[in-house]
Every structure is written in structure tokens, then in C-alpha cells.
Design a protein around this motif. Structure first.
Motif, PDB file in Angstrom:
ATOM      1  N   THR A   1       6.773  11.494  -7.645  1.00  0.00           N
ATOM      2  CA  THR A   1       5.481  10.871  -7.927  1.00  0.00           C
ATOM      3  C   THR A   1       5.456  10.254  -9.318  1.00  0.00           C
ATOM      4  O   THR A   1       4.909   9.160  -9.518  1.00  0.00           O
ATOM      5  CB  THR A   1       4.360  11.904  -7.773  1.00  0.00           C
ATOM      6  OG1 THR A   1       4.387  12.443  -6.449  1.00  0.00           O
ATOM      7  CG2 THR A   1       3.001  11.298  -8.031  1.00  0.00           C
ATOM      8  N   ALA A   2       6.064  10.941 -10.285  1.00  0.00           N
ATOM      9  CA  ALA A   2       6.069  10.441 -11.660  1.00  0.00           C
ATOM     10  C   ALA A   2       6.840   9.137 -11.789  1.00  0.00           C
ATOM     11  O   ALA A   2       6.579   8.346 -12.703  1.00  0.00           O
ATOM     12  CB  ALA A   2       6.666  11.495 -12.597  1.00  0.00           C
TER      13      ALA A   2
ATOM     14  N   ASP B   1       7.071   3.105  -4.354  1.00  0.00           N
ATOM     15  CA  ASP B   1       6.118   2.453  -3.462  1.00  0.00           C
ATOM     16  C   ASP B   1       5.712   3.379  -2.322  1.00  0.00           C
ATOM     17  O   ASP B   1       4.538   3.464  -1.965  1.00  0.00           O
ATOM     18  CB  ASP B   1       6.729   1.166  -2.904  1.00  0.00           C
ATOM     19  CG  ASP B   1       7.079   0.192  -4.014  1.00  0.00           C
ATOM     20  OD1 ASP B   1       6.156  -0.270  -4.701  1.00  0.00           O
ATOM     21  OD2 ASP B   1       8.277  -0.087  -4.199  1.00  0.00           O
ATOM     22  N   TRP B   2       6.700   4.048  -1.738  1.00  0.00           N
ATOM     23  CA  TRP B   2       6.470   4.983  -0.644  1.00  0.00           C
ATOM     24  C   TRP B   2       7.195   6.285  -0.959  1.00  0.00           C
ATOM     25  O   TRP B   2       8.096   6.326  -1.793  1.00  0.00           O
ATOM     26  CB  TRP B   2       7.013   4.433   0.688  1.00  0.00           C
ATOM     27  CG  TRP B   2       6.417   3.135   1.127  1.00  0.00           C
ATOM     28  CD1 TRP B   2       5.200   2.626   0.775  1.00  0.00           C
ATOM     29  CD2 TRP B   2       7.014   2.164   2.010  1.00  0.00           C
ATOM     30  NE1 TRP B   2       4.992   1.407   1.383  1.00  0.00           N
ATOM     31  CE2 TRP B   2       6.083   1.104   2.157  1.00  0.00           C
ATOM     32  CE3 TRP B   2       8.211   2.110   2.703  1.00  0.00           C
ATOM     33  CZ2 TRP B   2       6.346  -0.005   2.943  1.00  0.00           C
ATOM     34  CZ3 TRP B   2       8.474   1.004   3.498  1.00  0.00           C
ATOM     35  CH2 TRP B   2       7.547  -0.035   3.622  1.00  0.00           C
TER      36      TRP B   2
ATOM     37  N   ILE C   1      -2.225  13.266  -3.968  1.00  0.00           N
ATOM     38  CA  ILE C   1      -1.960  12.984  -5.382  1.00  0.00           C
ATOM     39  C   ILE C   1      -1.191  11.672  -5.517  1.00  0.00           C
ATOM     40  O   ILE C   1      -1.527  10.815  -6.335  1.00  0.00           O
ATOM     41  CB  ILE C   1      -1.170  14.146  -6.014  1.00  0.00           C
ATOM     42  CG1 ILE C   1      -2.058  15.385  -6.143  1.00  0.00           C
ATOM     43  CG2 ILE C   1      -0.619  13.731  -7.389  1.00  0.00           C
ATOM     44  CD1 ILE C   1      -1.307  16.628  -6.565  1.00  0.00           C
ATOM     45  N   PHE C   2      -0.149  11.501  -4.704  1.00  0.00           N
ATOM     46  CA  PHE C   2       0.663  10.287  -4.789  1.00  0.00           C
ATOM     47  C   PHE C   2      -0.155   9.047  -4.470  1.00  0.00           C
ATOM     48  O   PHE C   2      -0.091   8.042  -5.185  1.00  0.00           O
ATOM     49  CB  PHE C   2       1.859  10.379  -3.839  1.00  0.00           C
ATOM     50  CG  PHE C   2       2.532   9.064  -3.597  1.00  0.00           C
ATOM     51  CD1 PHE C   2       3.207   8.409  -4.626  1.00  0.00           C
ATOM     52  CD2 PHE C   2       2.475   8.451  -2.351  1.00  0.00           C
ATOM     53  CE1 PHE C   2       3.819   7.184  -4.411  1.00  0.00           C
ATOM     54  CE2 PHE C   2       3.080   7.230  -2.128  1.00  0.00           C
ATOM     55  CZ  PHE C   2       3.753   6.593  -3.154  1.00  0.00           C
ATOM     56  N   ARG C   3      -0.921   9.090  -3.403  1.00  0.00           N
ATOM     57  CA  ARG C   3      -1.662   7.889  -3.013  1.00  0.00           C
ATOM     58  C   ARG C   3      -2.742   7.541  -4.036  1.00  0.00           C
ATOM     59  O   ARG C   3      -3.011   6.356  -4.276  1.00  0.00           O
ATOM     60  CB  ARG C   3      -2.243   8.066  -1.617  1.00  0.00           C
ATOM     61  CG  ARG C   3      -1.207   7.935  -0.512  1.00  0.00           C
ATOM     62  CD  ARG C   3      -1.855   7.825   0.843  1.00  0.00           C
ATOM     63  NE  ARG C   3      -2.461   9.086   1.249  1.00  0.00           N
ATOM     64  CZ  ARG C   3      -1.893   9.957   2.082  1.00  0.00           C
ATOM     65  NH1 ARG C   3      -0.704   9.716   2.571  1.00  0.00           N
ATOM     66  NH2 ARG C   3      -2.525  11.060   2.418  1.00  0.00           N
ATOM     67  N   ARG C   4      -3.343   8.538  -4.654  1.00  0.00           N
ATOM     68  CA  ARG C   4      -4.331   8.237  -5.698  1.00  0.00           C
ATOM     69  C   ARG C   4      -3.676   7.573  -6.895  1.00  0.00           C
ATOM     70  O   ARG C   4      -4.186   6.625  -7.464  1.00  0.00           O
ATOM     71  CB  ARG C   4      -5.054   9.509  -6.126  1.00  0.00           C
ATOM     72  CG  ARG C   4      -6.103   9.998  -5.134  1.00  0.00           C
ATOM     73  CD  ARG C   4      -7.059  10.964  -5.794  1.00  0.00           C
ATOM     74  NE  ARG C   4      -6.382  12.142  -6.320  1.00  0.00           N
ATOM     75  CZ  ARG C   4      -6.204  13.263  -5.635  1.00  0.00           C
ATOM     76  NH1 ARG C   4      -6.631  13.358  -4.391  1.00  0.00           N
ATOM     77  NH2 ARG C   4      -5.597  14.301  -6.177  1.00  0.00           N
ATOM     78  N   ARG C   5      -2.486   8.056  -7.278  1.00  0.00           N
ATOM     79  CA  ARG C   5      -1.797   7.476  -8.433  1.00  0.00           C
ATOM     80  C   ARG C   5      -1.274   6.087  -8.127  1.00  0.00           C
ATOM     81  O   ARG C   5      -1.162   5.254  -9.005  1.00  0.00           O
ATOM     82  CB  ARG C   5      -0.620   8.380  -8.829  1.00  0.00           C
ATOM     83  CG  ARG C   5      -1.035   9.690  -9.473  1.00  0.00           C
ATOM     84  CD  ARG C   5       0.187  10.459  -9.950  1.00  0.00           C
ATOM     85  NE  ARG C   5      -0.192  11.709 -10.612  1.00  0.00           N
ATOM     86  CZ  ARG C   5       0.695  12.565 -11.116  1.00  0.00           C
ATOM     87  NH1 ARG C   5       1.984  12.298 -11.044  1.00  0.00           N
ATOM     88  NH2 ARG C   5       0.277  13.667 -11.675  1.00  0.00           N
ATOM     89  N   ALA C   6      -0.940   5.851  -6.864  1.00  0.00           N
ATOM     90  CA  ALA C   6      -0.314   4.577  -6.505  1.00  0.00           C
ATOM     91  C   ALA C   6      -1.332   3.486  -6.199  1.00  0.00           C
ATOM     92  O   ALA C   6      -0.945   2.326  -6.049  1.00  0.00           O
ATOM     93  CB  ALA C   6       0.589   4.776  -5.288  1.00  0.00           C
TER      94      ALA C   6
ATOM     95  N   PRO D   1       0.837  -1.203   0.000  1.00  0.00           N
ATOM     96  CA  PRO D   1       0.000   0.000   0.000  1.00  0.00           C
ATOM     97  C   PRO D   1       0.875   1.257   0.000  1.00  0.00           C
ATOM     98  O   PRO D   1       1.912   1.302   0.667  1.00  0.00           O
ATOM     99  CB  PRO D   1      -0.792  -0.124   1.309  1.00  0.00           C
ATOM    100  CG  PRO D   1      -0.792  -1.579   1.612  1.00  0.00           C
ATOM    101  CD  PRO D   1       0.516  -2.106   1.118  1.00  0.00           C
ATOM    102  N   PRO D   2       0.477   2.296  -0.751  1.00  0.00           N
ATOM    103  CA  PRO D   2       1.284   3.518  -0.812  1.00  0.00           C
ATOM    104  C   PRO D   2       1.280   4.252   0.521  1.00  0.00           C
ATOM    105  O   PRO D   2       0.253   4.354   1.188  1.00  0.00           O
ATOM    106  CB  PRO D   2       0.588   4.347  -1.900  1.00  0.00           C
ATOM    107  CG  PRO D   2      -0.828   3.852  -1.897  1.00  0.00           C
ATOM    108  CD  PRO D   2      -0.748   2.394  -1.572  1.00  0.00           C
TER     109      PRO D   2
END
Length: 425
Positions: free
Chosen positions: A377-378, A382-383, A418-423, A124-125
Motif C-alpha cells: 500500500t505504501a 494501481d492495483w 485502506i488501499f482504495r481510500r489512499r489510491a 481506478p484502484p
């Protein structure tokens, strides 16, 4: 397979995720970088090696191989296999040369058949931040601090720690990584305060083992690092703190970060990892290193400080580290490794008079922080770990402060979302 005393083999194709080499005997020595491998043999007999390559973005029609033999031409045979299905390797090309230098090509379509290879399931991110538990009320009056916390606190008072952690939670963080060394009562005590407060606030806590303090020797001398001390510290962390409900786990395994992991040679980490396994301490170790051969003994890697990387190189750096880390197990075996990208708002230690080479990276009114988050993020890590929540001495803090108000708290929350949505899978 070659009779040459030395050989260089280069793949001129798409980006290379990982290369591993399995020599058939100890008389063959291998070194090189991402695209190139250099082989040197001992003795006069023919040597053979198995080279495994993971490549991405193979958009060309052919993969070009460049072979150089030395010190003179020797009969050499090369076979190219497609191992996308590890249970059924397929021979797709075979080359022979008697020349000192040769270039040959393999159709990309033959290499792509049966692919792509799946990197496996990611954890999980998470977004975390490094947390320093060394502040007392008197510290905030130091002339060496360029900024102060908006609400001054002491890490000896749990209620004041809770206020700081509440701001961390409101910054969208999943948890904090607490700086820790295993030989001080104050560090143990304050870590317990953080764990208890984090549990009430719904945050997770890991630790960052301060490697450079794991030394042994007489006072007043230059004390060398001691691998037994490092092992005992990790054992203590697991035995004393990892059972706490707030301690960070992934797949049931407690997560421990190690600062400057490569200050110890890989041989020491092999022994430490073997000892932890033998005593059934199933830790998830994440090492601060750029040398990904350490993934042999570690479950993941991160880089504590990325502020020294020039901005144009930052995106490629994150992508390279993520790809090589997340594909490491495909060649080396074991479980999928975790890559934690690190972001910072800037850096400034010019007021610390004990630093031999003062360094500063301007925050650009939040612009530098945004650039780091965007590049990280791009790369699909994982974290993401923020360096740091409250390292005011080096001006990498994002905790609400007198100079910056709450802007970095708000930026972290936005980027974490943003990161967690993408991950998400």
C-alpha cells in the motif's frame, strides 16, 4: 559522444525511476543496471547515444556523474539536457574530457526546472485475488492439504462457486483472477460458472493464462512452449469470454493476466501483440515478470509470488516496481502502464511430494499478511492482487478455512478499504 571503444556512465544522485538509451547507430551496444550504463562500440569511428533518465527525490544540491573510459583515455563530450518539457529540451550543462576517468556535477535546480513530470492518470484502484477452479469434493480429503475450506465445494457446481465468491465479495475484493488454460473443456466450463456468479454478486473477473501449459509436441516428450498456442489462447479468451458483462475491463479494454510471461522471449510477445492489434483485439495485457522491458508489449506487470523476497527488501521492491512501471511510458511512449502489487499470507508446499525444493514461509498468525499489505500500500500501486483466494495446495489461501477461520477474509477487507481510500485521486 566519444572515440573510446567502451564507456561506463553512472549517475550518483537520487533514486532512478527509469533509464532508456537511444543509440544513433547499430554499432553501439548498451547494457547496465538502474544507475549505470555501459557502452561498447564496433569499429573505429566516433559513436553517439542519447540517454534519457527519470529520477525522483533529488534532494541534493548537485547530481554527480562518474565517467570511465576504456581501454584508454579518449576525447569525450557529454551534454546534459532538461527534458521536463519534451517539446523544448534545454541544454543545462556540457562537459569535455580527455581523461580515462572523470567526475562532474550538474546543479539539481537546473534539472528540476519545469518539473516535476506528471506520470499521467491512474486507473481506478482495484483489489483482486487469484482464484483456482480445480476443486472437486474428493480433493478436500487429500493428505497433501494442510487446511480445508470452511465450506467444502466443487467448482463443477455453480451454487457452490457462488458461496465461495460471496465470501470473496465480503472480503472487500473487487473481483477474482481465474486460472485458465485454453485447451480444456472443464476450465472453460468452470470459468463460465464463475463469470455468471460474479455478475449476480457484483464482482469482476479476469483470467490468469497458465503459460507453462502452452506447449506443443508428441506425448511422452519434453514439449517446448509454443508462442502460436499462447496467441491462440489469448484470442480465444477475448472472443469467447471477454464480452461477458462480468469480465474485467479498464478503459473499455478486457484485462488478461499472463503467468510467467517471460517464459516466452520478448520477440515472441512483440509478434503476439502485433497480431492482436492487427485483428483489432484490444486486450489489456498484464504480465508476470520482473523484466520491465516486457512493458514494450504489455500494459502492466505484476509478480505472482512475493513470498520469497526478504522482508527488509519488500518495501523497496514494491516502490521500485511501481515507479519504473508507472513512468515507463514517459520514455518509451504509449499509454501509462499499470503496476499490480501482489500480497500473500504465507506459503507452504512441504506436503507436496513432487516438489524438488519444498518451501515454507510462516503466516505468523496473520502478521506476515499485514506486513505485505502495509509495504504494498505504501508503494502506491494501481492495483493489488492477493495470491491467492483458494490455492490450498500451496497454503497461500485467504478463503475462510478450518485452520484460520475468517481472519484473512476480515484482514483483506480492512486492507482493501485502506488501499482504495489512499489510491483515490
Amino acid at each position: 559522444m566519444t572515440e573510446a571503444a567502451a564507456a561506463d556512465l553512472t549517475l550518483e544522485a537520487g533514486p532512478i525511476g527509469n533509464i532508456s538509451v537511444r543509440p544513433d547507430d547499430r554499432g553501439l551496444h548498451v547494457r547496465g543496471d538502474r544507475h549505470r550504463r555501459a557502452f561498447a562500440r564496433e569499429g573505429a569511428r566516433t559513436r553517439e547515444a542519447h540517454v534519457s533518465v527519470i529520477a525522483t527525490d533529488l534532494s541534493q544540491r548537485t547530481a554527480r556523474w562518474h565517467l570511465t573510459l576504456g581501454p584508454s583515455a579518449s576525447p569525450t563530450d557529454i551534454e546534459i539536457y532538461n527534458e521536463n518539457d519534451a517539446t523544448r529540451p534545454r541544454l543545462v550543462d556540457r562537459f569535455h574530457t580527455d581523461h580515462q576517468e572523470e567526475t562532474f556535477e550538474t546543479p539539481i535546480a537546473s534539472l528540476l526546472a519545469g518539473g516535476p513530470v506528471s506520470p499521467g492518470v491512474s486507473p481506478p484502484p482495484l483489489t483482486l485475488a487469484v482464484y483456482y477452479p480445480w476443486y472437486l469434493h474428493a480433493d478436500w480429503n487429500s493428505e497433501r492439504l494442510r487446511d480445508q475450506a470452511l465450506y467444502q465445494y466443487s467448482t463443477e457446481f455453480p451454487d457452490e462457486i457462488a458461496r465461495s465468491l460471496t465470501d470473496a465479495r465480503d472480503a472487500g475484493l473487487n473481483g477474482v483472477v481465474v486460472s485458465w488454460r485454453g485447451d480444456t473443456d472443464w476450465n472453460d466450463r468452470r470459468l463460465r460458472y464463475v463469470l455468471d456468479d460474479a455478475q449476480r454478486l457484483g464482482l469482476k473477473v479476469s483470467i490468469l493464462v497458465e503459460t507453462l501449459w502452452a506447449t506443443e509436441g508428441p506425448e511422452g516428450t519434453v514439449k517446448p512452449l509454443n508462442a502460436d498456442k499462447m496467441r491462440s489462447w489469448i484470442e480465444k479468451a477475448l472472443d469467447v469470454f471477454a464480452s461477458h458483462p462480468a469480465f474485467l475491463r479498464t478503459n473499455g479494454r478486457p484485462v488478461v493476466f499472463v503467468y510467467l510471461a517471460d517464459a516466452f522471449p520478448l520477440e515472441d510477445w512483440r509478434a503476439i501483440a502485433a497480431s492482436l492489434r492487427q485483428t483489432r483485439r484490444n486486450v489489456f495485457l498484464v504480465g508476470d515478470t520482473l523484466d520491465l522491458t516486457y512493458l514494450e508489449s504489455f500494459d502492466g506487470v505484476f509478480t505472482y509470488a512475493t513470498v520469497g523476497i526478504p522482508q527488509p527488501a519488500l518495501g523497496p521492491f514494491y516502490r521500485d516496481q511501481a515507479l519504473r512501471t508507472q513512468s515507463f511510458h514517459l520514455l518509451a511512449g504509449g499509454e501509462r502502464r499499470v503496476y499490480a502489487a501482489t500480497v500473500s499470507p504465507g506459503y507452504d508446499d512441504t506436503l507436496l511430494v513432487d516438489r524438488e525444493t519444498p518451501f515454507k514461509v510462516d503466516r505468523a498468525n496473520g502478521g506476515y499478511f499485514d506486513l505485505q499489505w502495509r509495504a504494498a500500500t505504501a508503494a502506491e500501486p494501481d492495483w493489488i492482487v492477493v495470491t491467492s483466494w483458494n490455492e490450498f495446495w500451496e497454503n497461500t489461501h485467504i478463503e475462510p478455512s478450518v485452520l484460520y477461520g475468517r481472519q484473512y477474509q476480515l484482514r483483506t477487507r480492512a486492507w482493501s478499504n485502506i488501499f482504495r481510500r489512499r489510491a483515490e485521486p
